[in-house]
Design an enzyme around this catalytic site. Structure first.
Site, PDB file in Angstrom:
ATOM      1  N   HIS A 102       0.840  -1.212   0.000  1.00 56.40           N
ATOM      2  CA  HIS A 102       0.000   0.000   0.000  1.00 56.40           C
ATOM      3  C   HIS A 102       0.869   1.255   0.000  1.00 56.40           C
ATOM      4  CE1 HIS A 102      -3.337   2.710   1.108  1.00 56.40           C
ATOM      5  NE2 HIS A 102      -2.440   3.280   1.905  1.00 56.40           N
ATOM      6  N   GLU A 103       1.889   1.293   0.851  1.00 58.77           N
ATOM      7  CA  GLU A 103       2.759   2.473   0.893  1.00 58.77           C
ATOM      8  C   GLU A 103       3.521   2.628  -0.416  1.00 58.77           C
ATOM      9  OE1 GLU A 103       2.244   4.580   3.038  1.00 58.77           O
ATOM     10  OE2 GLU A 103       1.081   3.309   4.395  1.00 58.77           O
ATOM     11  N   HIS A 106       1.573   4.511  -2.932  1.00 60.39           N
ATOM     12  CA  HIS A 106       1.737   5.973  -2.883  1.00 60.39           C
ATOM     13  C   HIS A 106       2.984   6.410  -3.656  1.00 60.39           C
ATOM     14  CE1 HIS A 106      -1.591   6.670  -0.274  1.00 60.39           C
ATOM     15  NE2 HIS A 106      -1.086   6.007   0.744  1.00 60.39           N
ATOM     16  N   HIS A 110       3.137   8.941  -6.826  1.00 63.33           N
ATOM     17  CA  HIS A 110       4.040  10.097  -6.913  1.00 63.33           C
ATOM     18  C   HIS A 110       4.846  10.054  -8.198  1.00 63.33           C
ATOM     19  CE1 HIS A 110       7.697  12.488  -5.869  1.00 63.33           C
ATOM     20  NE2 HIS A 110       6.786  13.284  -5.341  1.00 63.33           N
TER      21      HIS A 110
END
Length: 230
Positions: A102-103, A106, A110
């Site tokens: 999940h991280e 991100h 980006h």
């Protein structure tokens, strides 16, 4: 035009949402505790999963580091780090794989220029200020309502910005989870049963952001109702 919701109704709505938020947080802790004990055959740790997902997405300028705490995992676009909590970084559980992916979702956002993430990142400095001082500005506005009524509306504007931030956060978090699940499936990092468990964990995490967004909107409605009454 100010919303029709009454002051008492808005107050009760905030209380109900607060209770629901506590229930969701308790369920999230329970789910992560459960799936933190479920290892997957690959034996990869959260760090391994994160580094593999970054490589598979062609991202070479993001570091994976450990951070203290529980469920404190985050992606920092400023220094390009994925910070994994103690229970994720060295763990080879299904929960650790889900959180790490999940991280990384991100980080992929980006790298790909995902607009909602860019909007949220642009709001961070403003929200950092608003979240600390909005209530004090509101109180000062109430005390000076007869001499400086505009101050109260400045406080409401600060609360509105916080609500906007919470709403923008929703697509950012849901999209990161979607990217994580797609990669976990396509890379065959998890099997079918483990994918289902990872999805459950990420869904409960997403619900905390949903409750936070609803709470922020309810708080805004409360102060708008207060302004209308006065």
């Amino acid at each position: 035009m100010l919303p029709i919701v009454g002051l008492n109704a808005a107050w009760w709505l905030i209380i109900i949402i607060g209770v629901v938020g506590l229930i969701v947080q308790a369920k999230l802790q329970s789910v992560f505790s459960k799936y933190s004990k479920v290892p997957f055959p690959g034996g990869l740790t959260g760090r391994d999963v994160a580094e593999k997902m970054l490589r598979d997405n062609g991202i070479t300028d993001v570091r994976v580091v450990a951070t203290p705490g529980r469920l404190t995992d985050n992606f920092n676009p400023r220094d390009k780090t994925i910070n994994l909590s103690d229970g994720v970084y060295n763990s080879n559980s299904v929960a650790a794989a889900a959180v790490a992916a999940h991280e990384c979702g991100h980080a992929v956002q980006h790298a790909r220029g995902y607009k909602p993430l860019e909007m949220r990142s642009a709001l961070v400095p403003v929200i950092s200020f608003s979240s600390r001082f909005a209530i004090w500005v509101i109180i000062a506005g109430i005390l000076l309502i007869n001499t400086f009524p505009a101050l109260f509306w400045v406080g409401i504007l600060m609360i509105a910005l916080s609500a906007l931030f919470s709403i923008i956060t929703l697509p950012v978090e849901y999209n990161a989870s979607h990217r994580a699940m797609e990669w976990l499936r396509s890379s065959r990092t998890l099997n079918d049963q483990q994918l289902g468990e990872a999805r459950i964990a990420l869904n409960w995490a997403a619900r905390t952001y949903l409750v936070a967004a609803i709470s922020a909107v309810a708080t805004l409605l409360y102060y708008l109702s207060f302004a209308r009454r006065n």
